[in-house]
Design a protein around this motif. Structure first.
Motif, PDB file in Angstrom:
ATOM      1  N   ASP A   1      39.433  37.494  90.714  1.00 41.48           N
ATOM      2  CA  ASP A   1      39.886  37.136  89.368  1.00 41.48           C
ATOM      3  C   ASP A   1      40.311  38.327  88.517  1.00 41.48           C
ATOM      4  OD1 ASP A   1      39.285  34.108  89.176  1.00 41.48           O
ATOM      5  OD2 ASP A   1      37.434  34.952  89.996  1.00 41.48           O
TER       6      ASP A   1
ATOM      7  N   GLU B   1      42.770  31.024  80.644  1.00 39.01           N
ATOM      8  CA  GLU B   1      44.209  30.881  80.435  1.00 39.01           C
ATOM      9  C   GLU B   1      44.844  32.232  80.113  1.00 39.01           C
ATOM     10  OE1 GLU B   1      47.977  29.203  80.270  1.00 39.01           O
ATOM     11  OE2 GLU B   1      46.091  28.560  81.195  1.00 39.01           O
TER      12      GLU B   1
ATOM     13  N   ARG C   1      45.054  34.094  83.326  1.00 39.43           N
ATOM     14  CA  ARG C   1      46.138  33.611  84.184  1.00 39.43           C
ATOM     15  C   ARG C   1      47.488  34.161  83.726  1.00 39.43           C
ATOM     16  NH1 ARG C   1      50.097  30.199  84.040  1.00 39.43           N
ATOM     17  NH2 ARG C   1      49.566  29.518  81.929  1.00 39.43           N
TER      18      ARG C   1
ATOM     19  N   GLU D   1      50.094  36.733  85.685  1.00 38.57           N
ATOM     20  CA  GLU D   1      51.503  36.434  85.960  1.00 38.57           C
ATOM     21  C   GLU D   1      52.413  37.560  85.475  1.00 38.57           C
ATOM     22  OE1 GLU D   1      52.257  32.699  84.117  1.00 38.57           O
ATOM     23  OE2 GLU D   1      51.321  31.518  85.724  1.00 38.57           O
TER      24      GLU D   1
END
Length: 360
Positions: free
Chosen positions: A245, A314, A317, A321
């Motif tokens: 993560d 979120e 994430r 990206e």
């Protein structure tokens, strides 16, 4: 006398004469050589080069050069990978070789400190070998700004080229648990992970399900943390990162660490992970604070950064990206390899001006 392996180029135009590059390296299996130079071979072969790896002895001074003189006079380009020649060896090589590139991605002009934060060994003998090898080269290619500054003192021409990561090996779209930190590296660099043991211990008290994945061939003994010990292999490292993560890259703030090229950060980014890193050397260039991760200079900053990334999935994430897109556009092998091939072609064709530094 020597151990060498040769790769023949793919089919090129009949009008194109193959050009030969010899790579002198102490250990062709070392990660720095595999990622930084051997990964370039397919691109170089597509450009009509014949790539030959030569295992260069660490000792046997003078003899190790003299027994390679005939070969040096035949090849188009010699790439000296991370090793240092004695001054008289460098002069012999300079007279015999047509063109020379010197490539390194560590502060090889210093001795690695016994532990993080301790001053590195800075000897005249090591510096003299480094300076002589830089002076002998038509082009010096380095992996970080600190290395470029040092090479500039001696080299005709310096190019800053980060070590490339093959982004295609990493899949960012895999299930993740949301509670797994990861560190990847060689056993000799495990002491850097000790620098963040205290904030990780504090974080584990707040988040009892926190896991620390260590991808290495040796592992810390930290009973206060839930450790996942994964033995490193080339076949599994990408998956080991992609199923984590948040990536970690702590470093001490010293001259040795400042020369490091932040390759593990690029691996985390390729896997779609945000990262927390020390604001040292190339880390400052690679990490975009608040966008691809955070730079943490003390235990509190480490704790706050990791806490934020773990508590807001979120945000994590989105930052992952952005990190992936950044490595694709700037540090991917498909971006870096053609630039290095162009540099080799230019080195064969010309010599650079004294003291010039360029960024690629």
């Amino acid at each position: 006398m020597s151990s060498a392996s040769e790769r023949i180029p793919r089919a090129v135009s009949p009008d194109t004469k193959p050009r030969t590059i010899d790579f002198w390296v102490h250990d062709p299996e070392a990660p720095s050589f595999r990622h930084r130079l051997a990964a370039l071979f397919p691109t170089l072969e597509a450009r009509g080069f014949i790539c030959r790896t030569e295992v260069f002895p660490r000792r046997r001074y003078a003899t190790r050069v003299l027994e390679r003189l005939a070969r040096l006079r035949e090849i188009d380009l010699l790439v000296i990978a991370k090793l240092k020649l004695l001054p008289f060896e460098a002069r012999i090589v300079r007279r015999a070789a047509r063109r020379i590139v010197y490539d390194f991605d560590d502060a090889i002009y210093l001795g690695k400190p016994e532990r993080p934060g301790k001053a590195p060994d800075d000897s005249f003998f090591r510096r003299s070998k480094f300076a002589a090898t830089c002076r002998a080269a038509d082009l010096v290619v380095v992996g970080s700004p600190a290395l470029a500054r040092e090479a500039k003192r001696w080299a005709r021409r310096v190019e800053l080229v980060p070590t490339a990561v093959d982004v295609s090996r990493y899949s960012p779209d895999v299930p993740r648990t949301g509670n797994r930190l990861v560190w990847i590296g060689q056993p000799g660099n495990l002491p850097y992970l000790d620098l963040v043991r205290a904030p990780l211990q504090e974080l584990s008290r707040e988040m009892p399900d926190l896991r620390l994945r260590v991808v290495c061939n040796r592992f810390p003994q930290w009973p206060e943390l839930r450790l996942e010990r994964l033995f490193w292999s080339d076949a599994t490292e990408a998956a080991a990162l992609a199923t984590s993560d948040v990536g970690l890259m702590p470093l001490s703030d010293d001259a040795w660490a400042a020369g490091k090229g932040a390759f593990k950060l690029l691996q985390y980014m390729a896997a779609g992970l945000p990262a927390v890193a020390s604001p040292v050397g190339m880390n400052r260039t690679v990490v975009v604070p608040g966008a691809t991760g955070f730079l943490a200079s003390d235990p509190k900053a480490w704790l706050d950064s990791l806490r934020f990334l773990l508590r807001f999935p979120e945000k994590r994430r989105v930052m992952g990206e952005i990190a992936r897109r950044r490595v694709e556009s700037e540090y991917d092998l498909q971006v870096i390899a053609p630039k290095v091939a162009d540099l080799y072609v230019s080195a064969i064709g010309e010599r650079g001006g004294a003291g010039e530094i360029r960024r690629s």
